[in-house]
Design an enzyme around this catalytic site. Structure first.
Site, mmCIF file in Angstrom:
data_model
loop_
_atom_site.group_PDB
_atom_site.id
_atom_site.type_symbol
_atom_site.label_atom_id
_atom_site.label_comp_id
_atom_site.label_asym_id
_atom_site.label_seq_id
_atom_site.Cartn_x
_atom_site.Cartn_y
_atom_site.Cartn_z
ATOM 1 N N SER A 73 -13.912 3.023 -10.683
ATOM 2 C CA SER A 73 -13.451 3.831 -11.817
ATOM 3 C C SER A 73 -12.683 2.969 -12.820
ATOM 4 C CB SER A 73 -12.592 5.008 -11.333
ATOM 5 O OG SER A 73 -11.488 4.563 -10.581
ATOM 6 N N GLU B 117 0.829 -1.207 0.000
ATOM 7 C CA GLU B 117 0.000 0.000 0.000
ATOM 8 C C GLU B 117 0.860 1.253 0.000
ATOM 9 O OE1 GLU B 117 -3.090 0.502 -1.151
ATOM 10 O OE2 GLU B 117 -3.700 -1.009 0.306
ATOM 11 N N ASP C 278 -4.929 -0.449 -10.316
ATOM 12 C CA ASP C 278 -6.342 -0.803 -10.458
ATOM 13 C C ASP C 278 -6.632 -1.375 -11.841
ATOM 14 O OD1 ASP C 278 -6.298 0.479 -8.068
ATOM 15 O OD2 ASP C 278 -7.444 2.226 -8.721
ATOM 16 N N GLY D 154 -17.041 4.635 -5.332
ATOM 17 C CA GLY D 154 -16.371 5.427 -4.302
ATOM 18 C C GLY D 154 -16.126 4.710 -2.994
ATOM 19 N N GLU E 20 -7.943 8.115 -17.008
ATOM 20 C CA GLU E 20 -8.164 8.564 -15.621
ATOM 21 C C GLU E 20 -7.244 9.736 -15.267
ATOM 22 O OE1 GLU E 20 -9.283 5.520 -13.042
ATOM 23 O OE2 GLU E 20 -9.098 6.726 -11.231
#
Ligand code: ADP
Ligand code: MG
Length: 371
Positions: free
Chosen positions: A110, A16, A154, A104, A142
């Protein structure tokens, strides 16, 4: 030609806040998918609608560019723009979004939307592009059309993930590798806890952390190659930020080694260590995320950590199958007792990446006489 395509959201097991620092991350595709129905047009007009967001876009390919169209349609139109910019022969489409990854919640709705649109356009216009190229177009959509500053994790997860595996992404060179990850086979489950909280200062704090990491890189070189001795020489105010990156990359390597040896149940303490590092060294956790992970552990999770950018969003908890209900109940009760809104708790199994839906039916139709 018309068809239906879908792409999943993702959740990151570990790795992360390292995608902007040459790091490694290890997401898997979740069962929730975004589904698009798309028809190829013979002109350059785009008509985009969604069952989940207001505002239809009806315009021409030439109207698309940085900042345009605004709103959700930018994620879809941006993919066409990026493919067109890269020299591919794309034209207009009619697209309707019929199902969705929750919006979200940090599960990457997205990227799911971009990736579903990308594989649809690739097939409808017979581009035949490798998924790595489609991922690049989604990232440009994006970053440049929507204007959201995100890495490539992602899109790689949504396009390249496979059921029963996590995908190891090396953000230094874009290399990916499938890593076996099948919690149910080990009597376990990954619970995704959406705290429903998003603190207003999240974006500014993200930028500050990133700036501190970039300053560290300017002083000691790529943190991928750095050790803790090099980090110890950094100025005190940025040292813990760099320490998170260096230790988190090492934790990804440890988790991958355990998973490849079939020792999935042993990764719990490494998830806990990741959370501690995100909370104490990077300082991107918050009271609600800490409450979620601590409560999950007390109720029987083998390990838990916040996921995503921080200051709200979701956490994951690796939980024995027979403790799933207890962990979910405990987290909901703890949030209730603290006067917080009820979090959503989902069970996530590693699922398939983006694909055309109902492909067998389509093939059947395409080959008359075939029974
Ligand atoms: P996340 O990716 O974590 O869900 P983001 O803020 O990155 O959150 O993306 C959410 C945005 O993506 C929404 O506000 C919307 O603009 C767009 N989006 C995602 N899914 C859909 C959908 N099914 N229909 C329309 N827009 C969507
Ligand atoms: Mg997103």
């Amino acid at each position: 030609m018309t068809g239906q395509w879908s792409a999943p959201g993702r959740v990151n097991i570990i790795g992360e806040h390292v995608d902007y620092a040459d790091g490694l991350c290890l997401p898997f595709a979740i069962p929730e998918r975004t589904v698009v129905e798309v028809t190829r047009r013979n002109d350059d007009r785009l008509r985009l609608t969604s069952a989940f967001e207001n505002g239809e876009f009806d315009g021409e390919l030439t109207e698309i560019g940085p900042g345009s169209p605004k709103g959700w349609a930018g994620y879809v139109a941006g993919v066409l723009w990026a493919l067109w910019e890269a020299g591919h022969p794309v034209h207009g489409i009619d697209l309707h979004v019929t199902a969705s990854v929750p919006l979200g919640s940090g599960l990457s709705s997205s990227a799911a939307l971009e990736c579903a649109a990308a594989i649809a356009v690739d097939e409808l216009f017979e581009l035949g592009l490798p998924r790595t190229e489609l991922a690049k177009a989604c990232i440009r959509a994006e970053n440049e059309v929507v204007g959201a500053n995100t890495g490539g994790m992602d899109q790689a997860a949504s396009l390249l993930a496979t059921a029963g595996n996590a995908i190891l992404i090396d953000t230094r060179n874009g290399d990916t590798r499938q890593v076996p990850f099948s919690p149910a086979d080990a009597g376990l489950a990954v619970l995704v806890i959406d705290t429903k909280v998003r603190h207003a200062h999240a974006d500014g704090q993200y930028g500050q952390r990133r700036a501190a990491v970039e300053e560290s890189i300017a002083l000691i070189g790529s943190l991928r190659d750095a050790d803790l001795a090099a980090v110890a020489g950094l100025p005190a105010e940025i040292r813990p930020r760099a320490r998170h990156i260096v230790t988190e990359i090492a934790r990804v390597e440890q988790v991958v080694a355990l998973l490849e040896e079939g020792r999935l149940a042993e990764i719990g303490p490494i998830l806990d260590a990741s959370h501690a590092s995100l909370a104490d060294d990077l300082e991107v956790s918050c009271a609600e995320l800490d409450l979620a992970v601590e409560t999950a552990r007390v109720a029987g999770a083998l390990g838990a950590r916040m996921v995503g950018g921080g200051f709200g969003g979701s956490a994951i908890a690796l939980t024995p199958l027979d403790r799933v209900d207890a962990v979910g109940d405990a987290v909901r009760a703890a949030f209730g007792a603290a006067g917080l809104a009820e979090p959503t708790v989902r069970l996530s199994e590693p699922s398939a990446g983006a694909h055309r839906d109902g492909r067998s039916l389509w093939r059947h139709r395409a080959r008359p006489g075939c029974r």
